[in-house]
Design a protein around this motif. Structure first.
Motif, PDB file in Angstrom:
ATOM      1  N   THR A   1      20.402   1.355   5.780  1.00  0.00           N
ATOM      2  CA  THR A   1      19.707   0.097   5.540  1.00  0.00           C
ATOM      3  C   THR A   1      18.316   0.222   6.122  1.00  0.00           C
ATOM      4  N   HIS A   2      17.289  -0.113   5.341  1.00  0.00           N
ATOM      5  CA  HIS A   2      15.914   0.090   5.769  1.00  0.00           C
ATOM      6  C   HIS A   2      15.187  -1.250   5.863  1.00  0.00           C
ATOM      7  N   ALA A   3      14.397  -1.392   6.909  1.00  0.00           N
ATOM      8  CA  ALA A   3      13.578  -2.593   7.075  1.00  0.00           C
ATOM      9  C   ALA A   3      12.248  -2.202   7.690  1.00  0.00           C
ATOM     10  N   VAL A   4      11.183  -2.478   6.967  1.00  0.00           N
ATOM     11  CA  VAL A   4       9.833  -2.186   7.468  1.00  0.00           C
ATOM     12  C   VAL A   4       8.933  -3.358   7.103  1.00  0.00           C
ATOM     13  N   PRO A   5       7.772  -3.491   7.736  1.00  0.00           N
ATOM     14  CA  PRO A   5       6.833  -4.542   7.319  1.00  0.00           C
ATOM     15  C   PRO A   5       6.486  -4.393   5.839  1.00  0.00           C
ATOM     16  N   ALA A   6       6.385  -5.500   5.135  1.00  0.00           N
ATOM     17  CA  ALA A   6       6.127  -5.461   3.693  1.00  0.00           C
ATOM     18  C   ALA A   6       4.705  -5.000   3.404  1.00  0.00           C
ATOM     19  N   THR A   7       4.555  -3.948   2.602  1.00  0.00           N
ATOM     20  CA  THR A   7       3.254  -3.488   2.124  1.00  0.00           C
ATOM     21  C   THR A   7       3.392  -3.159   0.641  1.00  0.00           C
ATOM     22  N   TYR A   8       2.267  -3.125  -0.061  1.00  0.00           N
ATOM     23  CA  TYR A   8       2.320  -2.906  -1.507  1.00  0.00           C
ATOM     24  C   TYR A   8       2.542  -1.447  -1.869  1.00  0.00           C
ATOM     25  N   THR A   9       2.405  -0.531  -0.894  1.00  0.00           N
ATOM     26  CA  THR A   9       2.664   0.886  -1.118  1.00  0.00           C
ATOM     27  C   THR A   9       3.135   1.485   0.202  1.00  0.00           C
ATOM     28  N   ALA A  10       3.602   2.724   0.160  1.00  0.00           N
ATOM     29  CA  ALA A  10       4.163   3.313   1.381  1.00  0.00           C
ATOM     30  C   ALA A  10       4.066   4.831   1.333  1.00  0.00           C
ATOM     31  N   GLY A  11       4.294   5.456   2.481  1.00  0.00           N
ATOM     32  CA  GLY A  11       4.395   6.909   2.534  1.00  0.00           C
ATOM     33  C   GLY A  11       3.103   7.642   2.790  1.00  0.00           C
ATOM     34  N   HIS A  12       2.050   6.936   3.240  1.00  0.00           N
ATOM     35  CA  HIS A  12       0.765   7.570   3.494  1.00  0.00           C
ATOM     36  C   HIS A  12       0.531   7.586   5.013  1.00  0.00           C
ATOM     37  N   PRO A  13       0.708   8.743   5.666  1.00  0.00           N
ATOM     38  CA  PRO A  13       0.576   8.796   7.119  1.00  0.00           C
ATOM     39  C   PRO A  13      -0.856   8.639   7.617  1.00  0.00           C
TER      40      PRO A  13
END
Length: 253
Positions: free
Chosen positions: A16-28
């Motif tokens: 189960t995953h929970a992170v702050p909502a953003t319009y995109t992801a995976g960019h360090p």
């Protein structure tokens, strides 16, 4: 629950995953880039194919000369861009010009992720690896603006450096002044000749640092011409990405 979104096994994914909502992801890595138009080849900080990992860009719009001089009037825009990148989920923030160093402290204070705005941030660690008598040749897009005051903002000392101007090269003009046509073969030859001449004249140079975010495409040729270690924005960004997205090692012993 996954820890900070780091997924390295099948087991990590099927949680189960929970992170702050953003319009995109995976960019360090987030990169603040000035709105400039000229050919940006692979290796350039603002060419996304340079990287083996995703990056997220944030555009700022002002005259590049204001950045070179560290004008206070652009500080708020730079800080705002950094805050937006942080809110969009990046793990570290870079500036796509060495002269973002003017605002290193202000941006680091404003966000809660690591900030390395300038390639010049590498100078202290490069110097540590050299003999006490050796210096770092810094290839600068605007030599007059690369001062001791600026270097102190990233913990560096101008006495450890030999500043080499490349902004006055005619072949560099399309980058320096925002032209749409670039003779890349000529610029490559000019940069390698400048590097060879400098090293021949200064036997105390032990490494080269390319200040400008447009110079990494030429790092390999400069190294071949001089035989010296060459540092640039990409050596910095790769180092930072590895630190903020550590990966497991697999093998045997």
């Amino acid at each position: 629950m996954s820890w900070h979104g780091i997924l390295q096994t099948t087991g990590d994914i099927y949680q189960t995953h929970a992170v702050p909502a953003t319009y995109t992801a995976g960019h360090p890595v987030g990169i603040i880039a000035v709105d400039l138009v000229y050919p940006k080849l692979p290796g350039n900080v603002v060419n996304a194919t340079t990287y083996d990992f995703p990056v997220l860009y944030k555009k700022v719009s002002f005259d590049i000369e204001l950045l070179f001089s560290g004008s206070p009037e652009i500080e708020a825009q730079i800080v705002a861009a950094a805050k937006e990148l942080e809110a969009e989920g990046v793990r570290a923030i870079i500036g796509a010009c060495g002269y973002f160093a003017h605002f290193q402290n202000q941006v680091a204070e404003a966000v809660n992720v690591p900030v390395f705005l300038s390639s010049l941030c590498q100078i202290p660690i490069i110097k540590l690896g050299l003999k006490p008598s050796q210096k770092i040749a810094v290839f600068a897009a605007s030599k007059d603006n690369l001062t001791d005051v600026l270097l102190k903002k990233v913990g560096a000392d101008i006495n450890d450096c030999v500043i080499q101007d490349i902004g006055s090269l005619e072949s560099f003009a399309p980058i320096r002044w925002g032209k749409t046509k670039l003779d890349n073969d000529r610029l490559t030859r000019d940069l390698t000749e400048v590097a060879k001449k400098l090293v021949n004249e200064r036997s105390d140079v032990g490494a080269i640092l390319l200040e400008c975010s447009d110079l990494p495409p030429y790092a390999s040729d400069i190294q071949r011409a001089t035989g010296l270690p060459v540092f640039d924005f990409i050596t910095l960004i790769n180092w930072i990405e590895q630190a903020v997205v550590q990966k497991r090692y697999f093998g045997y012993f």
